[in-house]
Scaffold this motif. Structure first.
Motif, PDB file in Angstrom:
ATOM      1  N   VAL A   7       0.676  -1.149  -0.061  1.00 13.64           N
ATOM      2  CA  VAL A   7       0.112  -0.122   0.039  1.00 13.64           C
ATOM      3  C   VAL A   7       0.853   1.224   0.055  1.00 13.64           C
ATOM      4  CG1 VAL A   7      -2.009   1.140   1.266  1.00 13.64           C
ATOM      5  CG2 VAL A   7      -1.732  -1.230   1.463  1.00 13.64           C
ATOM      6  N   GLU A   8       1.050   1.967  -1.002  1.00 18.36           N
ATOM      7  CA  GLU A   8       1.880   3.040  -1.264  1.00 18.36           C
ATOM      8  C   GLU A   8       1.237   4.148  -2.399  1.00 18.36           C
ATOM      9  OE1 GLU A   8       5.458   4.057  -0.419  1.00 18.36           O
ATOM     10  OE2 GLU A   8       4.290   5.501  -1.578  1.00 18.36           O
ATOM     11  N   ASP A   9       1.216   5.398  -2.182  1.00 21.05           N
ATOM     12  CA  ASP A   9       0.502   5.988  -2.679  1.00 21.05           C
ATOM     13  C   ASP A   9       1.562   6.477  -4.139  1.00 21.05           C
ATOM     14  OD1 ASP A   9       1.733   7.543  -0.971  1.00 21.05           O
ATOM     15  OD2 ASP A   9       1.002   9.313  -1.569  1.00 21.05           O
ATOM     16  N   GLU A  10       2.721   6.494  -3.905  1.00 19.87           N
ATOM     17  CA  GLU A  10       3.552   6.884  -4.947  1.00 19.87           C
ATOM     18  C   GLU A  10       4.106   5.792  -6.088  1.00 19.87           C
ATOM     19  OE1 GLU A  10       7.350   9.434  -3.775  1.00 19.87           O
ATOM     20  OE2 GLU A  10       6.228   9.264  -2.024  1.00 19.87           O
ATOM     21  N   ALA A  11       3.566   5.784  -7.148  1.00 23.63           N
ATOM     22  CA  ALA A  11       3.578   4.709  -8.124  1.00 23.63           C
ATOM     23  C   ALA A  11       5.091   4.411  -8.459  1.00 23.63           C
ATOM     24  CB  ALA A  11       3.029   5.316  -9.474  1.00 23.63           C
ATOM     25  N   LEU A  51       3.185  -1.295   4.406  1.00 23.15           N
ATOM     26  CA  LEU A  51       2.336   0.104   4.449  1.00 23.15           C
ATOM     27  C   LEU A  51       3.330   1.199   4.435  1.00 23.15           C
ATOM     28  CD1 LEU A  51      -0.457  -1.235   7.025  1.00 23.15           C
ATOM     29  CD2 LEU A  51      -0.411  -1.711   4.706  1.00 23.15           C
ATOM     30  N   ASP A  52       2.843   2.001   3.547  1.00 19.22           N
ATOM     31  CA  ASP A  52       3.413   3.423   3.419  1.00 19.22           C
ATOM     32  C   ASP A  52       2.513   4.137   4.752  1.00 19.22           C
ATOM     33  OD1 ASP A  52       4.424   5.895   2.959  1.00 19.22           O
ATOM     34  OD2 ASP A  52       3.003   6.439   1.273  1.00 19.22           O
ATOM     35  N   VAL A  53       3.179   5.099   5.476  1.00 17.85           N
ATOM     36  CA  VAL A  53       2.556   5.671   6.759  1.00 17.85           C
ATOM     37  C   VAL A  53       1.655   6.781   6.031  1.00 17.85           C
ATOM     38  CG1 VAL A  53       2.742   6.853   8.688  1.00 17.85           C
ATOM     39  CG2 VAL A  53       4.058   5.016   8.250  1.00 17.85           C
ATOM     40  N   MET A  54       2.297   7.699   5.307  1.00 17.20           N
ATOM     41  CA  MET A  54       1.616   8.955   4.656  1.00 17.20           C
ATOM     42  C   MET A  54       1.053   8.722   3.435  1.00 17.20           C
ATOM     43  SD  MET A  54       2.245  11.136   6.872  1.00 17.20           S
ATOM     44  CE  MET A  54       2.291  12.850   6.134  1.00 17.20           C
ATOM     45  N   LEU A  55      -0.337   8.378   3.828  1.00 13.75           N
ATOM     46  CA  LEU A  55      -1.231   7.970   2.563  1.00 13.75           C
ATOM     47  C   LEU A  55      -2.485   9.342   2.278  1.00 13.75           C
ATOM     48  CD1 LEU A  55      -1.736   4.271   3.006  1.00 13.75           C
ATOM     49  CD2 LEU A  55      -0.557   5.027   1.187  1.00 13.75           C
ATOM     50  N   LEU A  99      13.122   2.571   6.603  1.00 13.70           N
ATOM     51  CA  LEU A  99      12.715   4.033   5.988  1.00 13.70           C
ATOM     52  C   LEU A  99      13.262   4.168   4.640  1.00 13.70           C
ATOM     53  CD1 LEU A  99      14.750   5.593   9.182  1.00 13.70           C
ATOM     54  CD2 LEU A  99      12.255   5.394   8.860  1.00 13.70           C
ATOM     55  N   LYS A 100      12.471   5.240   4.012  1.00 14.51           N
ATOM     56  CA  LYS A 100      12.783   5.515   2.759  1.00 14.51           C
ATOM     57  C   LYS A 100      13.698   6.661   2.816  1.00 14.51           C
ATOM     58  CE  LYS A 100       8.113   5.960   1.680  1.00 14.51           C
ATOM     59  NZ  LYS A 100       6.975   6.377   0.806  1.00 14.51           N
ATOM     60  N   PRO A 101      14.739   6.464   1.773  1.00 12.57           N
ATOM     61  CA  PRO A 101      14.890   5.705   0.693  1.00 12.57           C
ATOM     62  C   PRO A 101      15.664   4.480   1.101  1.00 12.57           C
ATOM     63  CG  PRO A 101      16.745   7.240   0.607  1.00 12.57           C
ATOM     64  CD  PRO A 101      15.607   7.781   1.625  1.00 12.57           C
TER      65      PRO A 101
HETATM   66 CA    CA Z   1       3.088   8.388   0.722  1.00 14.27          CA
END
Ligand code: CA
Length: 220
Positions: A7-11, A51-55, A99-101
């Protein structure tokens, strides 16, 4: 192989995650927000959720809470470097965070670690007329017991547990005979031939210049 939900909003990040996880043989489902993820989870609970946190909309923590309550292992993938967020994820019951990246190798190592810790190992596998009971170390063909040596069973189990994934001769030799075993990869070929003569040739495919692959099957 595990069923992994991303689940991640950045394609772009979704694609990177999917690429690395499918390369090592996992089945991946992608959602760009929590609403889409909830629809997928309703169909089938995944073995692991990244899971991405910031969605946009419902955030990753809120979705994670539902998954953790369902006993689905959760790995948070977050750009946030603040300690409170990391602590929040872990105190909620998440298995880990990254953590990203992130480095692909680190991501894969964390994923495999979680799967190893949490996987409910399959007890039996059925493929056509073949039935493998992993805990009883029993193999049946059309309901009849097939007598296998301990090594033959270990080899079959290793292939069957990663069904439909090609395994190299070196991997099989290391996994079944042990990495300190001084034998040659030809040993694997000999034992595969013996297995085929006992269970039939159709279950173990030769992967040209590489190794073998167990085909078909479903766990129970
Ligand atoms: Ca995000």
């Amino acid at each position: 192989m595990a069923d992994i939900l991303i689940v991640e909003d950045e394609a772009a990040i979704r694609q990177i995650l999917t690429m690395h996880l499918t390369l090592v043989g996992h089945a991946v489902r992608e959602a760009e927000d929590a609403a889409a993820a909830r629809g997928m989870i309703a169909q089938r609970a995944p073995d692991l959720a990244l899971l991405d946190v910031m969605l946009p909309g419902e955030d990753g923590f809120s979705l994670g809470k539902t998954l953790i309550e369902m006993d689905v292992p959760v790995l948070f993938v977050t750009a946030k470097t603040g300690v409170p967020d990391r602590v929040r994820g872990l105190t909620m019951g998440a298995q880990d965070y990254i953590l990203k990246p992130f480095e692909p190798a680190e991501l894969l190592a964390r994923v495999e670690n979680i799967l190893r810790r949490t996987r409910r190992e399959e007890q039996t596998l059925v493929s056509g007329a073949l039935r493998i009971d992993f805990s009883a170390r029993r193999v049946q063909l059309r309901g009849e017991d097939v007598p296998l040596t301990a090594l033959e069973f270990d080899l079959l189990a290793m292939l069957a547990r990663r069904r439909n994934v090609a395994m190299s001769r070196e991997e099989l030799l290391g996994g079944v005979w042990g990495y300190d075993y001084a034998g040659e990869t030809r040993t694997v070929d000999v034992h595969v031939q013996r297995l085929r003569s006992k269970i039939g040739a159709e279950y173990i495919e030769t992967v040209y210049k590489y190794g073998y692959r167990f085909c078909g099957g479903r766990g129970e």
